[in-house]
Every structure is written in structure tokens, then in C-alpha cells.
Design a protein around this motif. Sequence first.
Motif: not given
Length: 261
Positions: A41, A107, A149
Amino acid sequence: MTDRAAHMKAIHHVNLAHGMGVDVLRDHVPGVSIGAIHNRQIVRPEGGLAENQAAADLLDAHWNGVFCDPQHLGHYPEIMARDVEPYVQAGDLARICRPTDWMGLNHYGPIYAKADAGTTWGYGWGAPPESANHPEVGWPIFPEVFRDELLTLTRRYKLPVYVTENGCGGGAGSDTPDENGVVDDTHRLAYFREYQQAMLDAVAGGADVRGYFVWALLDNFEWGSGYGPRFGLYHVDFDTQKRTLKNSGKWYREMIKGQRT
């Protein structure tokens, strides 16, 4: 965690076990495809304040880098390398950094850090901005963080990525069949639409995403949260075990058939 030395030893031994496990599988399973799943995260300073940035950097190293970096790059994050160094023996990093074929990503959204001198490492959990879009979910929804990400993983670790967990929870009130037996979980459907688009944007930007898995198929027991928050595409009546496909599940079913985007 109140013992810094024990913390570092545990991290290092988990990494050693990872490397040994990869070698054992390579030796005993011809043609095996191996990957490790990481819960990552993006970390932001509470309130966007400069005084919380150091805390965010340290939490990022402890949360996101402490396993990914040694397992795939052969070194610990610089910010914490000195803390783990006393427990690293000659050859350990080579034993940890073994070739793998893919990375798994769990995630959900960003996390926040704040400076806290009273904690073991000098950081504490921060609060998300009050304006964050999280109706019924209990955490901030930032699909662009998911996109970033995926791009970061591809660029930094240069491995194919499988999204092994992604989804959002909801309280019982937002995940309960109505008088017609319909579970209209609009918050989850909106989450999936936004995060699916973010993933497509990441792929268009060069992210090497090979697969995506929703968490979860069924409402279930969620670690420390118990049976309160519901994550499933199917509602489960925990008394009768009756399963009801939620509206988000109906949308997802059609989407993966290629009939809806």
C-alpha cells in the motif's frame, strides 16, 4: 512490536525462508512457476505535512520494501539497512534473492503515517483525509494509487504482476439482501469500476499485469475484523449459509465475459 532486534531478526528469517523455499521448489518441481505475494500500500504522510514525511518513508520501508527489495533486488531498503545489518550473515542476501517468475500484489488503497516519538520506530498510523471517497467502506478510495503501484512494480522489479487481492469491504447495512433478495452494493461496484479502469490505465502505461483476482468470492471471516465487514461478490447468510450474488458480482460476471467494461 516493542523489541526492535526481534523485529529485525523475524524479518530477516522470513526472507531467508523465502529463498530456501524457492530453491526447494526449483529442485523438486520441474518447470514450476514461482512467485511471492506482497501486500503493498503506498504510504502517505498524514495531512500531507512535511513533519510526517520521515514517518511515511520509514513505514514505506517496513511495509512495502522490507520483503520485496531483498527478495527481488538483493538488498534491504537503505533507510533500514543499518537496523537489520547485525543479523545478516555472509551470503544471506544471495540466499534470499532467488530467481522468481512473477510477483503477486494484494492492494486496497493507500495508508497514512504520522510522527510518533512514543512508538518503537518513531512512527504511528495516520488518518486519511476526511474528504477521501470512502462511503460505506471505511478507507480511502484512490484508484490512481493502484495504477501507480502497478507501474512501480513493473519498473522496479521487472517481473510480471498478478493482482492476487483487490476489493473493498462494506458494513452489514450496505451488504444485506432487500425485500426482493437483491444486494445492491453500489459502493463495491463503483470501487471495481474505478480500480479496473486504473489497472487498464497502468497496462496502457507499460505495467506488465497478467491476471486479476477479486477479494473475495464469498463474505467470510476477515482476520481481526471478524464477520463485520463483508468483502464478497456473494452475500453469505452466516446463520443459514444461503449465498446471494450481489449486484457487484453480477457486474463482474458480465465484465469478465467481455460483455461489459
